[in-house]
Design an enzyme around this catalytic site. Structure first.
Site, mmCIF file in Angstrom:
data_model
loop_
_atom_site.group_PDB
_atom_site.id
_atom_site.type_symbol
_atom_site.label_atom_id
_atom_site.label_comp_id
_atom_site.label_asym_id
_atom_site.label_seq_id
_atom_site.Cartn_x
_atom_site.Cartn_y
_atom_site.Cartn_z
ATOM 1 N N CYS A 163 0.810 -1.222 0.000
ATOM 2 C CA CYS A 163 0.000 0.000 0.000
ATOM 3 C C CYS A 163 0.839 1.266 0.000
ATOM 4 O O CYS A 163 0.315 2.360 -0.204
ATOM 5 C CB CYS A 163 -0.928 0.022 1.216
ATOM 6 S SG CYS A 163 0.000 0.067 2.753
ATOM 7 N N CYS B 134 -1.884 -4.530 7.923
ATOM 8 C CA CYS B 134 -1.443 -3.225 8.440
ATOM 9 C C CYS B 134 -0.752 -3.396 9.797
ATOM 10 O O CYS B 134 0.175 -2.647 10.119
ATOM 11 C CB CYS B 134 -2.620 -2.286 8.596
ATOM 12 S SG CYS B 134 -3.694 -2.241 7.152
HETATM 13 FE FE1 FES Z 1 -1.307 0.458 4.364
HETATM 14 FE FE2 FES Z 1 -2.942 -0.197 6.237
HETATM 15 S S1 FES Z 1 -3.439 0.141 4.181
HETATM 16 S S2 FES Z 1 -0.824 -0.072 6.378
#
Ligand code: FES
Length: 140
Positions: A35, A104
């Site tokens: 992400c 995460c």
């Molecule tokens: Fe990147 Fe949660 S979406 S750490």
């Protein structure tokens, strides 16, 4: 209706220990390649005990909540105890995370491991920490 537990919301809205530690005894920065979020963690250590822990997260709410909880959980713990802290334990302390957000919590565990690794290196000691690539950290 939120899919997040009250504790997650609390730590997301009022994160504990946000910031930096100047001349930290250990600091680590990690990124989540899936992400792009980034987390930095700092620890201050006295006589083998973590007396202060702070973090900065450029990331999602679950990353903020888990780093907030992780810093709370390691304060007052010895280095050995902190090395044992897993993302599962942090997630559990938060009352769970939705499955899609569990990766995460891995960021918080990795940031801590990286700060501990830096602590050993700064002391000139061989680091017992094996920094795991993300895919090897359990996310279930
Ligand atoms: Fe990147 Fe949660 S979406 S750490």
């Amino acid at each position: 209706m939120t899919q997040y537990s009250e504790k997650v919301m609390d730590h997301f809205m009022n994160p504990r220990n946000v910031g930096e530690i100047e001349n930290a005894d250990g600091e680590g920065t990690v990124g989540n390649p899936s992400c792009g979020d980034i987390m930095k963690m700092y620890i201050k250590v006295e006589k083998d005990v973590i007396v202060e822990a702070r973090f900065k997260t450029f990331g999602c709410g679950a990353a903020i909540a888990t780093s907030s909880m992780a810093t709370e959980m390691i304060k007052g713990r010895t280095i050995d105890e902190a090395m044992e802290l897993t993302n599962e334990a942090v997630t559990e302390a938060l009352g769970g995370l939705p499955k899609v957000k569990r990766h995460c919590s891995v960021l918080a565990e990795q940031a801590l491991q990286s700060a501990l690794d830096d602590y050993f290196k700064k002391k000139g000691l061989p680091s017992p920490i094996i920094l795991k690539p993300e895919e090897e950290v359990h996310d279930h």
